[in-house]
Design an enzyme around this catalytic site. Sequence first.
Site, PDB file in Angstrom:
ATOM      1  CG  ASP A   1       0.708   5.504  -2.452  1.00  0.00           C
ATOM      2  OD1 ASP A   1       0.347   4.472  -3.047  1.00  0.00           O
ATOM      3  OD2 ASP A   1       1.142   5.484  -1.286  1.00  0.00           O
TER       4      ASP A   1
ATOM      5  CD  GLU B   1      -1.161   0.778   2.165  1.00  0.00           C
ATOM      6  OE1 GLU B   1      -1.072   2.004   2.139  1.00  0.00           O
ATOM      7  OE2 GLU B   1      -1.130   0.073   1.138  1.00  0.00           O
TER       8      GLU B   1
HETATM    9  C1  BGC Z   1       0.958   2.224  -0.679  1.00  0.00           C
HETATM   10  C2  BGC Z   1       2.224   2.201  -1.484  1.00  0.00           C
HETATM   11  C3  BGC Z   1       2.148   1.136  -2.544  1.00  0.00           C
HETATM   12  C4  BGC Z   1       0.929   1.335  -3.381  1.00  0.00           C
HETATM   13  C5  BGC Z   1       0.767   0.315  -4.471  1.00  0.00           C
HETATM   14  C6  BGC Z   1      -0.275   2.235  -1.537  1.00  0.00           C
HETATM   15  O1  BGC Z   1      -1.434   2.052  -0.785  1.00  0.00           O
HETATM   16  O2  BGC Z   1       0.955   3.363   0.170  1.00  0.00           O
HETATM   17  O3  BGC Z   1       3.322   2.009  -0.639  1.00  0.00           O
HETATM   18  O4  BGC Z   1       3.309   1.169  -3.317  1.00  0.00           O
HETATM   19  O5  BGC Z   1      -0.213   1.291  -2.564  1.00  0.00           O
HETATM   20  O6  BGC Z   1       0.338  -0.902  -3.992  1.00  0.00           O
HETATM   21  C1  BGC Z   2      -2.947  -0.957  -1.593  1.00  0.00           C
HETATM   22  C2  BGC Z   2      -2.951  -1.947  -2.660  1.00  0.00           C
HETATM   23  C3  BGC Z   2      -4.053  -2.897  -2.354  1.00  0.00           C
HETATM   24  C4  BGC Z   2      -5.360  -2.148  -2.290  1.00  0.00           C
HETATM   25  C5  BGC Z   2      -6.499  -3.024  -1.913  1.00  0.00           C
HETATM   26  C6  BGC Z   2      -4.246  -0.196  -1.618  1.00  0.00           C
HETATM   27  O1  BGC Z   2      -4.274   0.845  -0.707  1.00  0.00           O
HETATM   28  O2  BGC Z   2      -1.860  -0.143  -1.752  1.00  0.00           O
HETATM   29  O3  BGC Z   2      -1.704  -2.538  -2.778  1.00  0.00           O
HETATM   30  O4  BGC Z   2      -4.118  -3.916  -3.288  1.00  0.00           O
HETATM   31  O5  BGC Z   2      -5.317  -1.070  -1.411  1.00  0.00           O
HETATM   32  O6  BGC Z   2      -7.701  -2.294  -1.885  1.00  0.00           O
END
Ligand code: BGC
Ligand code: BGC
Length: 625
Positions: free
Chosen positions: A325, A519
């Site tokens: 991740d 998230e």
């Molecule tokens: C998330 C994932 C996601 C990835 C890519 C991460 O922050 O936990 O679920 O697939 O970012 O965007």
């Molecule tokens: C997420 C990404 C997002 C990025 C932005 C990550 O944790 O998974 O999808 O674009 O943060 O900083």
Amino acid sequence: MTRRTLLAAVLLAAAPLSAPWAFGAAMAQTEQSRDPMIWPRIASPYGIDPAMEARIDALVGQMSVDQKVGQIIQAEIQSISPRDIRDYHIGSVLNGGGSTPADARVFPLALWVAAANAFYDASMDTSKGGLAIPVIWGTDAVHGANNVRGATLFPHNIGLGAANDPALMRDIGVATAREIAVTGVDWTFAPTVAVAEDIRWGRSYESYSSDPAIVAALSKELILGLQGHPALGNALDPDKVVATAKHFIGDGGTVGGIDQGDNILREEDLFARHGQGYVQALGVGAQTVMASFNSWNGEKLHGNRYLLTDVLKDRMGFDGVVVGDWNGHGQIEGCTDSSCPQAIMAGVDLVMVPEKWRAFYQNTVRQVKTGEITMARLDDAVRRNLRVKMRAGMFEDGRPSQHPLAARAHLIGYQDHRDLARRAVRQSLVLLKNDGVLPIARTARLLVTGSGADSVPMQAGGWSITWQGGDTTNEDFQGATTIIEGFRQAMPDGMVVTDASGEDFDIAVVVFGETPYAEFEGDLKDAGLRYHDNADTRRLQALAKVGVPTVAVYLGGRPREMQSVIDGSDAFVAAWLPGSEGGGVADVLVDGGDAHQFTGKLPFPWPSDQPGTTRWPLGFGRTYE
Ligand code: BGC
Ligand code: BGC
């Protein structure tokens, strides 16, 4: 010697006086004891194809260390150019939440496909040496192709858990795969098979249910729809995409529901509560599993060789790609975002290094040369990436623009997909209270009000055009239907008003709830689950005071404590995060030819304002008698 027998041998050597059978009993006594036999062995329907393996071996035999290292790195599209992909032999790219090849607010489909072509061409360009190996592009299409303007947005997982209809999930997978394939993207980081146990977690809505059986059954069908299946004769066909079961493992069970926190559980419970989705996902051949940000008993999953390798790969038989991740490796003790041999040695096969991929590449090449990363492990990681690409037909399918669905603009937000999403919305609604005011007569004079009445952003929640779901307006969701628009469609003979001043009406629908989050930012932490009074709830109270029958429709990513709202309304409906097709709400709430029955049931218990008690249990949901 397999890792398991090796482990047993090491442990035996450490206790030379105990007989092997005494040893198992001793292990079972400690909470930290590890026993891969807790986990089932699962046969992948894809099987191992000797001809394909020979082809993989031949490729690996010709690859330089540099190219092998590039193959196991995934970079973010804003931070890498096609030239970089060629020069560093980068194996994969992703677009993160809200990231698109062009300005997300305009939707130049041609730019997606052009970007996919440019990445692909670079990966096949051998003018600077190396072998031609197609780059694979992953995206977070977690409720439809949600980074794509005009796409059909299905209800977030919590609503699909309420619908709990496996056949519906299969269809959603089929439709989502199509809308992704149109853009030239190969792979989606879905489904989330998390079992959210503390709904203060900001990702609770990505979880189908707190019931592992529901999560497992629905994930399985979504994957079948996304990837197809060998027995169905459509495995990874051109209208299919690679799926991901995520986040391995225990993401929904962290202490306090803290995102990326610690899951403290005995191994048996980790399997029983958080492992069921993976059993089903592997059983239908999910080609990738994403390692989780969380820890298990204090150890970060990205560095957990026991779970990633001994359990998932060696015991359960997973032969696809473990993808990391977003900088998840950087959270391992001793690692940084740009250097982490530990994650690779633990079993991550494709490291998600969105920005610092170049430094990561250089460090990894060095670590292979010093032996910190073994060649055997590197080769295994490369093999897995090649296997998934071959199974997906990427070596034969040619440029993304040549794929059968590429650039077929009419499939983005296709009417059949919207109809399906609207059905999903109808099935996701949970009727929690009805003192006889529902259904609403088609000829009623109806007030529809509240911050969610005319708001696609509130219907869509996080992972919708933007990462956290903020900074959008209805204009960003071409072709979507808001909840009030749905009432207008459903009540051609009625009178649907949104501004109450001086108007006489028979009944009021107040659409209220959470504003978008995703998230991390969505965690409630110590704040608790209470939904505080605001303009919407005061409106509800004011209407009730003057004797207008009220229907409270809640939009949100998790049940919240709101006794006064529940008591103060005549009917209460949980609509979760329905997505682009808000018309599904009126379909069920309005009486008449098109009226549908409520079938949704709570996928999580509804908390009450009395600590430790539940307002309504999991599985609860009323119907029109
Ligand atoms: C998330 C994932 C996601 C990835 C890519 C991460 O922050 O936990 O679920 O697939 O970012 O965007
Ligand atoms: C997420 C990404 C997002 C990025 C932005 C990550 O944790 O998974 O999808 O674009 O943060 O900083």
